[in-house]
Write a protein that holds these residues in place. Structure first.
Motif, PDB file in Angstrom:
ATOM      1  N   ASN A   1       7.297  -9.598 -21.785  1.00 26.80           N
ATOM      2  CA  ASN A   1       6.606  -9.867 -20.403  1.00 26.80           C
ATOM      3  C   ASN A   1       5.110 -10.800 -20.808  1.00 26.80           C
ATOM      4  O   ASN A   1       4.329 -10.655 -19.676  1.00 26.80           O
ATOM      5  CB  ASN A   1       6.430  -8.509 -19.848  1.00 26.80           C
ATOM      6  CG  ASN A   1       7.423  -7.953 -19.248  1.00 26.80           C
ATOM      7  OD1 ASN A   1       8.390  -8.328 -19.539  1.00 26.80           O
ATOM      8  ND2 ASN A   1       7.180  -7.027 -18.305  1.00 26.80           N
TER       9      ASN A   1
ATOM     10  N   PRO B   1       2.358  -7.695 -13.036  1.00 28.68           N
ATOM     11  CA  PRO B   1       1.648  -9.080 -13.411  1.00 28.68           C
ATOM     12  C   PRO B   1       0.394  -8.766 -13.956  1.00 28.68           C
ATOM     13  O   PRO B   1      -0.059  -9.600 -14.598  1.00 28.68           O
ATOM     14  CB  PRO B   1       1.809  -9.964 -11.976  1.00 28.68           C
ATOM     15  CG  PRO B   1       1.876  -8.906 -11.273  1.00 28.68           C
ATOM     16  CD  PRO B   1       2.638  -7.768 -11.437  1.00 28.68           C
ATOM     17  N   TYR B   2      -0.191  -7.923 -13.673  1.00 32.29           N
ATOM     18  CA  TYR B   2      -1.649  -7.564 -14.111  1.00 32.29           C
ATOM     19  C   TYR B   2      -1.760  -6.701 -15.215  1.00 32.29           C
ATOM     20  O   TYR B   2      -2.952  -6.479 -15.650  1.00 32.29           O
ATOM     21  CB  TYR B   2      -2.542  -7.061 -12.816  1.00 32.29           C
ATOM     22  CG  TYR B   2      -2.286  -8.089 -11.773  1.00 32.29           C
ATOM     23  CD1 TYR B   2      -2.848  -9.182 -11.544  1.00 32.29           C
ATOM     24  CD2 TYR B   2      -1.740  -7.441 -10.559  1.00 32.29           C
ATOM     25  CE1 TYR B   2      -3.065  -9.804 -10.540  1.00 32.29           C
ATOM     26  CE2 TYR B   2      -1.654  -8.366  -9.542  1.00 32.29           C
ATOM     27  CZ  TYR B   2      -2.355  -9.664  -9.568  1.00 32.29           C
ATOM     28  OH  TYR B   2      -2.176 -10.430  -8.479  1.00 32.29           O
TER      29      TYR B   2
ATOM     30  N   ARG C   1      -2.588 -15.949 -15.555  1.00 30.21           N
ATOM     31  CA  ARG C   1      -1.081 -15.704 -15.055  1.00 30.21           C
ATOM     32  C   ARG C   1      -0.615 -16.737 -14.245  1.00 30.21           C
ATOM     33  O   ARG C   1      -1.084 -17.477 -13.756  1.00 30.21           O
ATOM     34  CB  ARG C   1      -1.132 -14.419 -14.266  1.00 30.21           C
ATOM     35  CG  ARG C   1      -1.754 -13.235 -15.197  1.00 30.21           C
ATOM     36  CD  ARG C   1      -1.973 -11.985 -14.093  1.00 30.21           C
ATOM     37  NE  ARG C   1      -2.929 -11.019 -14.949  1.00 30.21           N
ATOM     38  CZ  ARG C   1      -4.255 -11.019 -14.667  1.00 30.21           C
ATOM     39  NH1 ARG C   1      -4.790 -11.896 -13.886  1.00 30.21           N
ATOM     40  NH2 ARG C   1      -4.966 -10.142 -15.274  1.00 30.21           N
TER      41      ARG C   1
END
Ligand SMILES: [Zn+2]
Ligand SMILES: [Zn+2]
Length: 548
Positions: free
Chosen positions: A471, A438-439, A548
């Motif tokens: 993504n 996620p980073y 995010r």
């Protein structure tokens, strides 16, 4: 000078001396005045960059006698094999020696055969093959960035030649291709013959035999070709289009012209303005960097050409290094330089811990660095330093910092700096896996290529770009003139897949912030518009993008 430097290198001379002669040769190559005149007038070339009393004397000797005694002496002491290598100063003698040994050859002739037969590639790899091919070629390719610098000198020289009315860049130089094999210029002037003769005094060029009176070709001492073509001012527009190319673009344009006016002898008529030619052919003017025959003519006929990205559209730069890792300037200096460019934000992206060679930061060091950035941010008004890092993508596709550290960053640039030789499937999977973090923010220099030096690692670009999109990640155009990675083709593919792109410099000094020009060129060749590029957004929009 170049040969002497190469010869000195082979006879074990002091490396500073070797480098000094090579630098002097580079200077001489782009002196926009006649060297003989300079020596004649001032008696010395001291004052030109990198040329002191000693080298000035050497140059004077070459100008007066056509030879250099010290070079002749040095060559006499060398074996024929080494002498041949020294005759091509673009070649790295160590690399030649390695190739000779591995291939069991002893001369350029045998080496050329091995290159043609593919043995160099199969035994020694594509990068060495590239080096040898270029070193042996009579015509050296330049990065656009280097070609542009030389072109500026040529233009300034030509502008001072009496009778020259107009000078324009043409060919791949004007189309801003990544590398340039021939620097082309179109000239409107009274007498082409006299302009060409005058140009024989530019730097250390040698004039090459030419086919006709309208064109003259020259070669610099470092084997760069320059071609001057003259055109009457009354036909300037048409000639400019032809000389700019590309071949495919001009052919497609000719077809349009032939349909419209079958009886015109001259495909694009006798028009003095380029815009006028395109207008007569029923389309809007096409920027040179789009003239590759990839749909620009259809777009221009429907008035649907993109409004191409400009340097002025950019509000920040999302990839750069400071002295904290392998940069040359401090955080404060980078901020000041970015502010001077009118930017509203930058992201500081030091290398991560595995990249020891580039002084990568440990997690502890990164945390301390973040605190420094926080402190500096408090002092700044209307400017933001984004906390970031250029995070290594490790061989197994994991990122080089733990999530607990990554979550403190505003965004990341994630790049491959190791294990370039993995096969296509493994390399692609490595990137896909990395993007599952996620980073993961922006994919840095996607293929790792270095133009004219190193092929990139092998990846399935389309598959990678599709995952970037899926993504919600981003990809950069790395503006370093050696990289220009993504390529224009891949950047255009990215756009067609709906991706947004960052145009970043990857600057390692304040000076390298200028590289943005090269990245914007690349973006333009990829048909990118302001809206396609994330660092045209305000800081607030950018923060939203990376949330995010
Ligand atoms: Zn990098
Ligand atoms: Zn970098």
């Amino acid at each position: 000078l170049r040969q002497y430097s190469a010869a000195l290198g082979q006879t074990g001379a002091d490396r500073f001396k070797v480098a000094a002669y090579r630098r002097a040769a580079d200077t001489v190559d782009r002196v926009s005045q006649s060297l003989a005149d300079l020596v004649g007038r001032a008696g010395s070339l001291q004052g030109l960059s990198g040329i002191g009393a000693g080298i000035s004397k050497v140059i004077a000797e070459v100008i007066e006698t056509g030879r250099l005694k010290a070079l002749d002496e040095a060559l006499k002491q060398m074996t024929p094999e080494l002498r041949e290598v020294a005759s091509r100063p673009q070649l790295d003698p160590k690399k030649v020696a390695r190739a000779y040994k591995a291939l069991g050859v002893h001369s350029f002739e045998e080496l050329r055969l091995a290159l043609e037969g593919g043995q160099v590639r199969s035994k020694l790899g594509a990068n060495l093959e590239l080096h040898l091919q270029q070193g042996l070629s009579d015509r050296r390719r330049l990065l656009w960035w280097e070609a542009d610098k030389l072109a500026v000198e040529i233009e300034s020289f030509l502008a001072r030649v009496p009778g020259v009315q107009k000078v324009a860049r043409v060919g791949s130089l004007r189309r801003m291709q990544e590398t340039i094999g021939d620097l082309g210029f179109l000239i409107a002037c009274r007498s082409a013959t006299s302009v060409f003769r005058k140009f024989e005094g530019f730097g250390a060029v040698e004039r090459l035999p030419s086919q006709n009176r309208r064109t003259a070709s020259f070669r610099t001492s470092s084997s760069v070709e320059i071609t001057l073509t003259s055109a009457p001012g009354s036909e300037w527009g048409a000639r400019l289009i032809e000389a700019t190319g590309s071949t495919v673009h001009v052919a497609q344009l000719s077809k349009v012209a032939a349909k419209g006016a079958p009886r015109t002898k001259n495909a694009f008529g006798r028009l003095s303005e380029e815009r006028e030619v395109y207008r007569r052919l029923g389309m809007t003017w096409i920027p040179p960097e789009l003239r590759e025959g990839t749909g620009e003519i259809e777009a221009a006929r429907e008035d649907k050409l993109p409004v191409l990205l400009e340097v002025a559209d950019l509000r920040g730069d999302l990839h750069m290094h400071t002295t904290a890792s392998d940069g040359a300037n401090s955080l404060e200096e980078m901020v000041e330089a970015a502010q001077a460019r009118g930017y509203e934000y930058i992201a500081i992206t030091e290398h991560s811990k595995s990249l020891r060679i580039a002084n990568g930061l440990s997690e502890k060091e990164l945390l301390a660095h973040i605190r420094r950035i926080d402190k500096l941010n408090e002092k700044l008004s209307n400017f933001t330093i984004l906390k970031s890092a250029e995070v290594d993508i490790l061989e197994d596709g994991t990122l080089d910092y733990s999530d607990s550290v990554l979550k403190l960053l505003d965004l990341t640039v994630c790049s491959i700096h190791s294990r370039f030789a993995l096969d296509r499937k493994k390399q692609t999977d490595r990137l896909l896996r990395a993007m599952d973090s996620p980073y993961f923010g922006i994919l840095g220099h996607a293929t790792g290529r270095k133009l004219l030096r190193r092929q990139g690692y092998d990846i399935d670009a389309e598959k990678v770009l599709k995952r970037v999109k899926a993504n919600h990640c981003f990809v950069e155009i790395n503006s370093n003139p050696n990289r220009l990675d993504l390529s224009a083709e891949n950047a255009r593919l990215a756009k067609s897949l709906g991706l947004k792109i960052a145009v970043n410099t990857d600057a390692h000094s304040v000076d390298e912030l200028r590289f943005i020009r090269a990245g914007v060129n690349q973006a333009r060749r990829a048909w990118l518009e302001k809206d396609d590029v994330i660092n045209t957004r305000s800081i607030a929009q950018l923060r939203r993008i990376f949330r995010r």
